[in-house]
Design an enzyme around this catalytic site. Structure first.
Site, PDB file in Angstrom:
ATOM      1  N   SER A   1      -1.636   8.049  -3.620  1.00  0.00           N
ATOM      2  CA  SER A   1      -1.022   7.514  -4.993  1.00  0.00           C
ATOM      3  C   SER A   1       0.230   7.880  -5.386  1.00  0.00           C
ATOM      4  O   SER A   1       1.038   8.940  -4.867  1.00  0.00           O
ATOM      5  CB  SER A   1      -1.842   8.146  -6.329  1.00  0.00           C
ATOM      6  OG  SER A   1      -1.195   7.846  -7.411  1.00  0.00           O
TER       7      SER A   1
ATOM      8  N   TYR B   1       4.410   1.832  -7.579  1.00  0.00           N
ATOM      9  CA  TYR B   1       4.584   0.862  -8.560  1.00  0.00           C
ATOM     10  C   TYR B   1       6.287   0.695  -8.716  1.00  0.00           C
ATOM     11  O   TYR B   1       6.982   1.235  -8.100  1.00  0.00           O
ATOM     12  CB  TYR B   1       4.478   1.624 -10.157  1.00  0.00           C
ATOM     13  CG  TYR B   1       2.743   2.032 -10.145  1.00  0.00           C
ATOM     14  CD1 TYR B   1       2.016   2.597  -9.562  1.00  0.00           C
ATOM     15  CD2 TYR B   1       2.119   1.279 -11.209  1.00  0.00           C
ATOM     16  CE1 TYR B   1       0.773   3.174  -9.467  1.00  0.00           C
ATOM     17  CE2 TYR B   1       0.822   1.424 -11.771  1.00  0.00           C
ATOM     18  CZ  TYR B   1       0.140   2.330 -10.775  1.00  0.00           C
ATOM     19  OH  TYR B   1      -1.021   2.746 -10.999  1.00  0.00           O
TER      20      TYR B   1
ATOM     21  N   THR C   1       0.605  -1.641  -6.496  1.00  0.00           N
ATOM     22  CA  THR C   1      -0.371  -1.875  -7.658  1.00  0.00           C
ATOM     23  C   THR C   1       0.109  -2.771  -8.705  1.00  0.00           C
ATOM     24  O   THR C   1       1.037  -2.643  -9.389  1.00  0.00           O
ATOM     25  CB  THR C   1      -0.634  -0.383  -8.440  1.00  0.00           C
ATOM     26  OG1 THR C   1      -0.943   0.687  -7.553  1.00  0.00           O
ATOM     27  CG2 THR C   1      -1.802  -0.552  -9.426  1.00  0.00           C
TER      28      THR C   1
ATOM     29  N   LYS D   1      -2.547  -4.480  -4.489  1.00  0.00           N
ATOM     30  CA  LYS D   1      -3.806  -3.845  -5.047  1.00  0.00           C
ATOM     31  C   LYS D   1      -3.873  -4.423  -6.394  1.00  0.00           C
ATOM     32  O   LYS D   1      -3.113  -4.049  -7.462  1.00  0.00           O
ATOM     33  CB  LYS D   1      -3.582  -2.271  -4.901  1.00  0.00           C
ATOM     34  CG  LYS D   1      -4.749  -1.425  -5.440  1.00  0.00           C
ATOM     35  CD  LYS D   1      -4.880  -0.110  -5.358  1.00  0.00           C
ATOM     36  CE  LYS D   1      -5.999   0.654  -5.686  1.00  0.00           C
ATOM     37  NZ  LYS D   1      -6.105   0.732  -7.145  1.00  0.00           N
TER      38      LYS D   1
ATOM     39  N   HIS E   1      -9.135  -1.626 -10.798  1.00  0.00           N
ATOM     40  CA  HIS E   1      -8.423  -0.308 -10.989  1.00  0.00           C
ATOM     41  C   HIS E   1      -9.808   0.729 -11.650  1.00  0.00           C
ATOM     42  O   HIS E   1      -9.316   1.171 -12.394  1.00  0.00           O
ATOM     43  CB  HIS E   1      -7.527  -0.500 -12.147  1.00  0.00           C
ATOM     44  CG  HIS E   1      -6.542   0.527 -11.863  1.00  0.00           C
ATOM     45  ND1 HIS E   1      -5.221   0.373 -11.482  1.00  0.00           N
ATOM     46  CD2 HIS E   1      -6.259   1.838 -12.181  1.00  0.00           C
ATOM     47  CE1 HIS E   1      -4.314   1.391 -11.453  1.00  0.00           C
ATOM     48  NE2 HIS E   1      -5.146   2.529 -11.619  1.00  0.00           N
TER      49      HIS E   1
ATOM     50  N   ARG F   1     -10.316   0.767 -15.131  1.00  0.00           N
ATOM     51  CA  ARG F   1      -9.468   1.533 -16.218  1.00  0.00           C
ATOM     52  C   ARG F   1      -8.332   0.759 -16.653  1.00  0.00           C
ATOM     53  O   ARG F   1      -7.729   1.033 -17.533  1.00  0.00           O
ATOM     54  CB  ARG F   1      -8.909   2.593 -15.317  1.00  0.00           C
ATOM     55  CG  ARG F   1      -9.704   3.685 -14.831  1.00  0.00           C
ATOM     56  CD  ARG F   1      -9.245   4.396 -13.844  1.00  0.00           C
ATOM     57  NE  ARG F   1      -8.454   5.389 -14.062  1.00  0.00           N
ATOM     58  CZ  ARG F   1      -8.594   6.713 -14.495  1.00  0.00           C
ATOM     59  NH1 ARG F   1      -9.617   6.955 -14.978  1.00  0.00           N
ATOM     60  NH2 ARG F   1      -7.792   7.566 -14.782  1.00  0.00           N
TER      61      ARG F   1
END
Ligand SMILES: Cc1cc2nc3c(=O)[nH]c(=O)nc-3n(C[C@H](O)[C@H](O)[C@H](O)COP(=O)(O)O)c2cc1C
Length: 262
Positions: A107, A131, A157, A224, A248, A251
């Site tokens: 992540s 990101y 993402t 993603k 996700h 979420r």
């Protein structure tokens, strides 16, 4: 760990052991959690028709992902802040997936740096999640750093330009304990807050950003959070190397369909 034999067992034990704030952060879905619940329910609706009397003396789950072999079709999804649960954090997860020959996806908001993870699991296949930063020179630096550390692909993402409204977190407000750092997303920050960590994300990123990434990065790019055929086609047209169908974990946008549709 004794007596924990399946994912459900681990989940129950974790929910029992974690403090309220960490539990709320790890467990919660967006809004009414319709999507979160349906993600699990959809899996249980998939049934298999087993064939009998086949030779199964050699069992092999290996396949290829992005053109390279994996021993099992399993990876660790990028999940932020694993040191909230265990001091080994993402290094521990990377070592675990290394032993079974899957893929570690680190992540952007990991609590171990990509260099630490690379050193902990040198033989694991590793992808780097990110990101879009408001400052694109910083995003470009992320690609270079990931590549230097031996990460073979980058995963953007796309389903979290703003963070989903998670009621459990509102009830148990989260902030960073002092021992938690985000060495990939915020390498220079001594003091972190949740809003500070998310402030740098470019909330205005569009498909133009995808073309830009393809023009500046040599690493294969995976998107993603794609959830429609229209977006998948668009991604392929722009030369994206992989599409990661995901909501996700429920979420982000509640009422989105389950990731696995039966
Ligand atoms: C605690 C937690 C943290 C997460 N952090 C990230 C993250 O940093 N980046 C990301 O792309 N996804 C993150 N996710 C989402 C997961 O990668 C994954 O998509 C989700 O848990 C599984 O749902 P899916 O099958 O719809 O992908 C996180 C999920 C959880 C539960």
């Amino acid at each position: 760990m004794e007596g924990l034999v399946c994912v459900d067992d681990f989940e129950k034990e974790a929910l029992r052991k974690l403090g309220n704030v960490t539990r709320a952060y790890y467990r919660s879905g967006a809004d009414d959690e319709f999507t979160l619940k349906d993600n699990g329910a959809a899996f249980s609706r998939i049934l298999l028709r087993p064939f009998m009397l086949r030779d199964v003396s050699n069992r092999d789950l290996s396949t290829t992902v992005l053109g390279k072999k994996v021993a099992v079709p399993i990876g660790i999804s990028p999940t932020a802040m694993q040191r909230l649960a265990h001091p080994d954090g993402e290094c521990g997860s990377a070592k675990a997936i290394e032993t079974i020959g899957g893929i570690m996806v680190l992540s952007y908001f990991a609590t171990c740096s990509c260099e630490e993870v690379a050193a902990a699991a040198p033989n694991a296949r590793k992808w780097f999640n990110f990101y879009m930063h408001k400052d694109r020179t910083i995003t470009q630096g992320v690609f270079k750093r990931a590549e230097k550390a031996g990460f073979e692909a980058v995963v953007l993402t796309v389903d979290a330009p703003v963070i989903g409204k998670r009621r459990d977190i509102e009830r148990n407000p989260f902030d960073f304990p002092p021992h938690i750092k985000l060495p990939n997303a915020c390498p220079d920050e001594e003091e972190l807050s949740v809003s500070k960590a998310h402030d740098d994300i470019d909330h205005g990123a569009t498909w133009e950003a995808v073309s830009w990434i393809k023009s500046v990065s040599r690493l294969p790019l995976v998107l993603k959070g794609i959830q429609t055929a229209e977006d998948a086609i668009h991604a392929v047209e722009l030369g994206v190397d992989g599409i990661w169908i995901s909501n996700h974990g429920g979420r982000q946008i509640d009422t989105a369909p389950a990731t696995v549709i039966s």
